[in-house]
Design a protein around this motif. Structure first.
Motif, PDB file in Angstrom:
ATOM      1  N   LYS A 159       0.146   8.993   4.678  1.00  0.00           N
ATOM      2  CA  LYS A 159      -1.142   8.842   4.671  1.00  0.00           C
ATOM      3  C   LYS A 159      -1.915   7.579   5.391  1.00  0.00           C
ATOM      4  O   LYS A 159      -2.769   6.734   5.162  1.00  0.00           O
ATOM      5  CB  LYS A 159      -1.702   8.730   2.998  1.00  0.00           C
ATOM      6  N   PHE A 160      -1.483   7.525   6.793  1.00  0.00           N
ATOM      7  CA  PHE A 160      -1.912   6.477   7.558  1.00  0.00           C
ATOM      8  C   PHE A 160      -3.244   6.729   8.121  1.00  0.00           C
ATOM      9  O   PHE A 160      -3.679   7.852   8.202  1.00  0.00           O
ATOM     10  CB  PHE A 160      -0.964   6.478   8.876  1.00  0.00           C
ATOM     11  N   ASN A 161      -4.138   5.695   8.409  1.00  0.00           N
ATOM     12  CA  ASN A 161      -5.370   5.965   8.803  1.00  0.00           C
ATOM     13  C   ASN A 161      -5.303   5.864  10.421  1.00  0.00           C
ATOM     14  O   ASN A 161      -5.276   4.437  10.737  1.00  0.00           O
ATOM     15  CB  ASN A 161      -6.434   4.889   8.335  1.00  0.00           C
ATOM     16  N   TYR A 162      -5.299   6.697  11.199  1.00  0.00           N
ATOM     17  CA  TYR A 162      -5.089   6.495  12.618  1.00  0.00           C
ATOM     18  C   TYR A 162      -5.619   7.572  13.517  1.00  0.00           C
ATOM     19  O   TYR A 162      -6.052   8.516  13.040  1.00  0.00           O
ATOM     20  CB  TYR A 162      -3.389   6.690  12.826  1.00  0.00           C
ATOM     21  N   HIS A 175      -1.461  -0.205   4.878  1.00  0.00           N
ATOM     22  CA  HIS A 175      -0.899   1.105   6.069  1.00  0.00           C
ATOM     23  C   HIS A 175      -2.210   1.948   6.219  1.00  0.00           C
ATOM     24  O   HIS A 175      -2.391   2.661   7.255  1.00  0.00           O
ATOM     25  CB  HIS A 175      -0.017   1.805   5.815  1.00  0.00           C
ATOM     26  N   LYS A 176      -3.331   1.909   5.319  1.00  0.00           N
ATOM     27  CA  LYS A 176      -4.639   2.681   5.636  1.00  0.00           C
ATOM     28  C   LYS A 176      -5.593   1.737   6.530  1.00  0.00           C
ATOM     29  O   LYS A 176      -6.537   2.284   6.503  1.00  0.00           O
ATOM     30  CB  LYS A 176      -5.065   3.161   4.170  1.00  0.00           C
ATOM     31  N   SER A 181       0.577  -1.176   0.045  1.00  0.00           N
ATOM     32  CA  SER A 181       0.073   0.296  -0.075  1.00  0.00           C
ATOM     33  C   SER A 181       0.769   1.238   0.098  1.00  0.00           C
ATOM     34  O   SER A 181       0.604   2.283  -0.468  1.00  0.00           O
ATOM     35  CB  SER A 181      -1.006  -0.142   1.113  1.00  0.00           C
ATOM     36  N   LEU A 182       2.186   1.329   0.589  1.00  0.00           N
ATOM     37  CA  LEU A 182       3.061   2.289   0.782  1.00  0.00           C
ATOM     38  C   LEU A 182       3.362   2.755  -0.722  1.00  0.00           C
ATOM     39  O   LEU A 182       3.786   3.839  -0.859  1.00  0.00           O
ATOM     40  CB  LEU A 182       4.061   2.170   1.738  1.00  0.00           C
TER      41      LEU A 182
END
Length: 297
Positions: A161-164, A139-140, A27-28
């Protein structure tokens, strides 16, 4: 290496290149201006490194020193029992410019211990809890983060663009949410697997599931069983390791851990059946086929 986390030089290094590591790398790779590399003790030979590169297009190094020299953001996603050991090995090569994101499924106490190891090197440590299956979002996938100096890390996570969600400035606060959630998720997996394996044998599994739907108010429990039983069949050993960390968590909280111990034992039993091999690496999301395969072993 005088590592930096500025806009021009951001390089992510993965410690561990199994399912989670490969999903995050995949994903990265879609993000621009981000370099990615990895180290995994299981892929250290020239042949295995070339094979993995052909498969994933990710550069693998044969030792943690080379990874630390190249990457300035380290994401650790190894098996639970290897989390602290992996940190020890790479910490010798880290410096104050490194960011260390510990995404391992371990107890708060283990993360506090690992933080001390990383902190000694001068690097900045973060407790990262992955709160859902890593596929297909990588990573999302929904994550929780805990640690200090959040302005710096938020800038990096935004770029990646991490989903955190920011959980706390205290190490272990993200981990404890994941650990306690696992009692429910892995527990339901084990309950469904054990119930259906027995009830399908005498032809009453549909009856029991329909009854459970009404009592518990759960819609389409058959589909849930298909999914949960496939996850246990595929990742039983890893789930067992995580539940051992849940047991540690409960001990750290000075609470009972009877159910968590039982879940760990059951998940380990399922994992040792090597159902992946029996299904030729294609375990179906099919509760009946999995139940019958379990009984045949």
């Amino acid at each position: 290496m005088n590592s930096s986390t500025n806009e021009e030089t951001l390089t992510v290094g993965l410690v561990g290149f199994g399912e989670a590591g490969q999903a995050i790398a995949k994903s990265l790779r879609k993000e621009k201006s981000i370099n990615i590399c990895a180290f995994d003790k299981n892929f250290c030979s020239e042949i295995s490194i070339k094979k993995q590169y052909t498969k994933t297009k990710i550069k693998l190094f044969n030792n943690p020193k080379k990874l630390a020299e190249k990457a300035n953001v380290i994401i650790s996603v190894v098996t639970a029992e290897q989390a602290a050991n992996a940190a020890k090995k790479i910490s010798k090569h880290l410096n104050k410019n490194h960011i260390y994101l510990d995404g391992n499924s371990v107890s708060p106490g283990t993360k506090i211990k690992t933080n001390k190891i990383i902190k000694f090197s001068g690097a900045t440590y973060y407790d990262l809890a992955i709160m859902a299956p890593i596929h297909p979002l990588g990573h999302k996938t929904k994550m929780l983060v805990a640690g200090s100096n959040n302005t710096k890390i938020k800038k990096i996570l935004k770029k990646l663009k991490f989903n955190y969600e920011w959980e706390s400035s205290e190490i272990g606060k993200a981990a404890v949410v994941k650990m306690l959630r696992s009692i429910m998720i892995k527990g339901v997996e084990s309950l469904l697997t054990e119930c259906i394996t027995a009830s399908e044998k005498i032809g009453i599994h549909d009856r029991i599931l329909l009854s459970a739907e009404k009592t518990l108010g759960i819609k389409n429990i058959k589909k849930l069983a298909d999914y949960f039983m496939e996850r246990s069949a595929l990742h039983g050993l890893r789930r067992s390791d995580e539940m051992n960390e849940v047991v540690k968590t409960l001990k750290e909280m000075k609470l009972s851990s009877h159910m968590s111990k039982a879940i760990s034992i059951h998940q380990k039993m399922i994992g040792k059946l090597t159902l992946r091999k029996k299904f030729k690496n294609k375990i179906p999301q099919d509760r009946i086929k999995i139940a019958r395969a379990i009984r045949k072993v």
